[in-house]
Design a protein around this motif. Structure first.
Motif, short mmCIF file in Angstrom:
data_model
loop_
_atom_site.label_atom_id
_atom_site.label_comp_id
_atom_site.label_asym_id
_atom_site.label_seq_id
_atom_site.Cartn_x
_atom_site.Cartn_y
_atom_site.Cartn_z
N ARG A 331 0.86 -1.19 0.00
CA ARG A 331 0.00 0.00 0.00
C ARG A 331 0.89 1.23 0.00
NH1 ARG A 331 -3.44 0.86 5.27
NH2 ARG A 331 -1.58 1.99 6.00
N GLY A 332 0.59 2.19 -0.86
CA GLY A 332 1.34 3.44 -0.87
C GLY A 332 2.64 3.41 -1.64
N VAL A 333 3.01 2.27 -2.20
CA VAL A 333 4.17 2.15 -3.06
C VAL A 333 3.73 1.45 -4.34
CG1 VAL A 333 5.89 2.15 -1.22
CG2 VAL A 333 4.86 0.00 -1.94
N GLN A 334 4.55 1.59 -5.39
CA GLN A 334 4.20 1.02 -6.68
C GLN A 334 4.99 -0.25 -6.96
OE1 GLN A 334 1.86 1.83 -8.95
NE2 GLN A 334 2.54 0.01 -10.08
N PRO A 335 4.32 -1.39 -7.13
CA PRO A 335 5.05 -2.60 -7.53
C PRO A 335 5.51 -2.48 -8.99
CG PRO A 335 2.89 -3.12 -6.57
CD PRO A 335 2.90 -1.66 -6.88
N ASP A 336 6.79 -2.67 -9.22
CA ASP A 336 7.34 -2.62 -10.57
C ASP A 336 7.49 -4.01 -11.18
OD1 ASP A 336 7.77 0.24 -10.61
OD2 ASP A 336 9.39 -0.11 -9.20
N SER A 337 7.76 -4.98 -10.34
CA SER A 337 7.97 -6.35 -10.81
C SER A 337 7.75 -7.31 -9.66
CB SER A 337 9.38 -6.51 -11.38
OG SER A 337 10.37 -6.13 -10.42
N SER A 338 7.47 -8.55 -10.01
CA SER A 338 7.27 -9.59 -9.01
C SER A 338 7.63 -10.92 -9.63
CB SER A 338 5.81 -9.60 -8.53
OG SER A 338 5.60 -10.59 -7.54
N TRP A 339 8.35 -11.75 -8.88
CA TRP A 339 8.80 -13.01 -9.45
C TRP A 339 9.04 -14.03 -8.33
CZ3 TRP A 339 11.57 -8.63 -8.81
CH2 TRP A 339 12.80 -8.69 -8.16
N VAL A 340 9.25 -15.27 -8.74
CA VAL A 340 9.53 -16.37 -7.82
C VAL A 340 10.99 -16.77 -7.98
CG1 VAL A 340 8.97 -18.73 -7.17
CG2 VAL A 340 7.15 -17.18 -7.89
N LEU A 341 11.68 -16.92 -6.86
CA LEU A 341 13.10 -17.28 -6.89
C LEU A 341 13.27 -18.80 -6.94
CD1 LEU A 341 14.31 -14.75 -4.17
CD2 LEU A 341 14.79 -14.63 -6.62
N PRO A 342 14.45 -19.27 -7.33
CA PRO A 342 14.69 -20.73 -7.39
C PRO A 342 14.55 -21.39 -6.02
CG PRO A 342 16.37 -19.52 -8.62
CD PRO A 342 15.58 -18.49 -7.87
N ALA A 343 14.34 -22.68 -6.05
CA ALA A 343 14.12 -23.46 -4.83
C ALA A 343 15.37 -23.46 -3.94
CB ALA A 343 13.73 -24.89 -5.18
N THR A 344 15.12 -23.49 -2.64
CA THR A 344 16.18 -23.66 -1.64
C THR A 344 15.93 -25.01 -0.97
OG1 THR A 344 14.92 -22.63 0.16
CG2 THR A 344 16.13 -21.15 -1.31
N GLY A 345 16.38 -25.15 0.26
CA GLY A 345 16.12 -26.40 0.98
C GLY A 345 14.75 -26.46 1.61
N SER A 346 13.92 -25.43 1.40
CA SER A 346 12.59 -25.35 1.99
C SER A 346 11.55 -26.00 1.08
CB SER A 346 12.22 -23.88 2.23
OG SER A 346 10.88 -23.75 2.65
N ASP A 347 10.38 -26.27 1.65
CA ASP A 347 9.26 -26.76 0.84
C ASP A 347 8.46 -25.60 0.22
OD1 ASP A 347 8.36 -25.92 3.32
OD2 ASP A 347 6.75 -27.41 3.42
N HIS A 348 8.90 -24.37 0.44
CA HIS A 348 8.32 -23.19 -0.19
C HIS A 348 9.36 -22.56 -1.12
CE1 HIS A 348 4.77 -22.35 2.60
NE2 HIS A 348 5.39 -23.36 3.19
N LEU A 349 8.90 -21.87 -2.15
CA LEU A 349 9.78 -21.07 -2.99
C LEU A 349 9.80 -19.65 -2.46
CD1 LEU A 349 8.72 -22.24 -6.57
CD2 LEU A 349 10.70 -23.01 -5.25
N PRO A 350 10.95 -18.96 -2.50
CA PRO A 350 10.97 -17.56 -2.12
C PRO A 350 10.25 -16.71 -3.17
CG PRO A 350 13.20 -18.52 -2.20
CD PRO A 350 12.28 -19.47 -2.89
N VAL A 351 9.60 -15.64 -2.73
CA VAL A 351 8.95 -14.70 -3.65
C VAL A 351 9.59 -13.33 -3.50
CG1 VAL A 351 6.78 -15.97 -3.72
CG2 VAL A 351 7.11 -14.23 -1.96
N ALA A 352 9.67 -12.59 -4.61
CA ALA A 352 10.36 -11.31 -4.61
C ALA A 352 9.53 -10.28 -5.35
CB ALA A 352 11.74 -11.46 -5.27
N ALA A 353 9.81 -9.01 -5.06
CA ALA A 353 9.15 -7.92 -5.76
C ALA A 353 10.04 -6.68 -5.72
CB ALA A 353 7.79 -7.59 -5.14
N GLY A 354 9.97 -5.93 -6.81
CA GLY A 354 10.64 -4.62 -6.86
C GLY A 354 9.57 -3.55 -6.70
N ILE A 355 9.80 -2.59 -5.79
CA ILE A 355 8.82 -1.54 -5.54
C ILE A 355 9.48 -0.17 -5.68
CG2 ILE A 355 7.43 -2.98 -4.01
CD1 ILE A 355 8.71 -1.57 -1.63
N SER A 356 8.66 0.83 -5.98
CA SER A 356 9.14 2.20 -6.12
C SER A 356 8.20 3.16 -5.42
CB SER A 356 9.24 2.58 -7.61
OG SER A 356 10.26 1.84 -8.25
N TRP A 357 8.72 4.34 -5.12
CA TRP A 357 7.93 5.38 -4.49
C TRP A 357 7.27 6.24 -5.55
CZ3 TRP A 357 10.93 2.53 -1.69
CH2 TRP A 357 10.77 2.46 -0.31
#
Length: 357
Positions: A331-357
């Motif tokens: 909220r209050g910031v602009q998402p520029d991009s969003s993606w899923v990172l490669p698998a680690t030793g977890s049963d979940h994948l990391p998620v990432a996003a680039g945001i701007s003001w």
């Protein structure tokens, strides 16, 4: 005897022949379609197609009274689209015009709900990169996971499901890249920028008459929500990190989400009371944003994946992701991009996003 220009006639003849063949095919198709037989075939397929379309269109009306059926449908709503090609194959095999026509409803509804996820909405350039990862309590290689997360280039990194045994490993592995960090119970935040005002967020992990009798130190040990402020060059950014209760499917209880729904409601109230203009929520919510249980959050925060992602961004399970239950909401910031990172030793994948003001 009349002399004919064979070259011109041959050229025109080929055009006439092609045009005639095309018009003949169209007339044949119209005649076949106007016959009653194709419309009488496949009534079960046609009914199934209409029910599929109505199910997706009216998913919000499916009650949760019996086994949380409504939430279960909404969790996997996007996957209902796979029934369309199955029904289409059946309709073509049966040569059922009625079934083909009925399929227009689920196709239109699915595209209305999820068609936007089929395009890449990301664009280059962002002020800050944020990452969220449920590192997994049973992660066999926390040190390797820490290295992978550093390599992601995140400026702000949220971890969920941190165990006491692995906490020191993450702190050591992330220390050089992230000079600022906080861990409250099983959730933590690492940052390249200073943090301030860190405090736990009560999302109702304790429930029942004995909850109020437990000491604060005991509650903090399994705390699963925190709020902090990242001090950026553009001003303060409020960051919430949360790990909501699990959701389970079983024959007796159906879609068991009691703990998760209670957590989501309290987290939604905390976000609603938040006075900061710029807010980012990172965490494992154990549910998709289509689930009505998250209305208190999704009515106030936007999904970075829906706004600026490419595809559905499924994050769980890591071996064959079928749902995005790890979220980055803003909220209050602009998402520029969003993606899923490669698998680690977890049963979940990391998620990432680039945001701007």
């Amino acid at each position: 005897m009349t002399q004919v220009d064979t070259a011109e006639t041959g050229q025109d003849g080929r055009r006439d022949t092609g045009s005639h063949a095309w018009s003949t095919a169209v007339r044949r198709a119209i005649r076949r379609g106007s016959r009653p037989e194709p419309w009488k075939r496949g009534p079960v397929l046609a009914a199934s197609a209409l029910l599929l379309g109505l199910l997706m269109l009216l998913h919000a009306e499916i009650p949760n009274r019996v086994g949380n059926l409504g939430s279960l449908v909404e969790t996997f709503l996007a996957w209902f689209g796979v029934f369309v090609p199955v029904l289409l194959a059946g309709a073509l095999w049966r040569r059922s015009a009625a079934a083909v026509a009925a399929l227009l409803l689920p196709v239109a509804v699915w595209l209305h709900l999820f068609g936007g996820m089929l395009s890449d909405k990301s664009h280059a350039g962002s002020d800050l990169t944020v990452v969220s990862h449920n590192v997994g309590a049973d992660n066999p290689d926390p040190a390797g996971t820490a290295r992978d997360l550093v390599a992601s280039g995140a400026d702000v990194l949220a971890l969920e499901e941190i165990t006491p045994q692995a906490q020191g490993v993450y702190e050591k592995g992330l220390a050089q890249a992230y000079p600022y960090h906080t861990v409250l119970g099983t959730v933590g935040l690492w940052s390249r920028l200073p943090l301030s005002g860190t405090r736990p967020v009560d999302i109702g992990m304790d429930y029942g008459p004995l909850a109020a009798t437990k000491p604060a130190a005991v509650k903090l040990a399994y705390n699963r929500g925190l709020r902090t402020t990242v001090v950026t060059h553009h001003g303060p950014l409020t960051v919430y990190v949360a790990h909501l209760g699990s959701a389970r499917v079983n024959p007796r209880a159906g879609f068991a989400t009691g703990s998760r729904d209670r957590n989501a409601q309290l987290l939604g109230k905390a976000v609603a009371a938040e006075k900061s203009k710029r807010v980012v929520l990172l965490g494992d919510l154990n549910g998709t944003t289509d689930d009505r249980a998250f209305a208190g959050l999704t009515s106030r925060l936007r999904s970075a994946q829906e706004v600026a992602g490419d595809g559905f961004g499924f994050s769980w399970p890591a071996t064959f992701p079928v749902a995005r239950i790890d979220q980055i909401l803003v909220r209050g910031v602009q998402p520029d991009s969003s993606w899923v990172l490669p698998a680690t030793g977890s049963d979940h994948l990391p998620v990432a996003a680039g945001i701007s003001w």
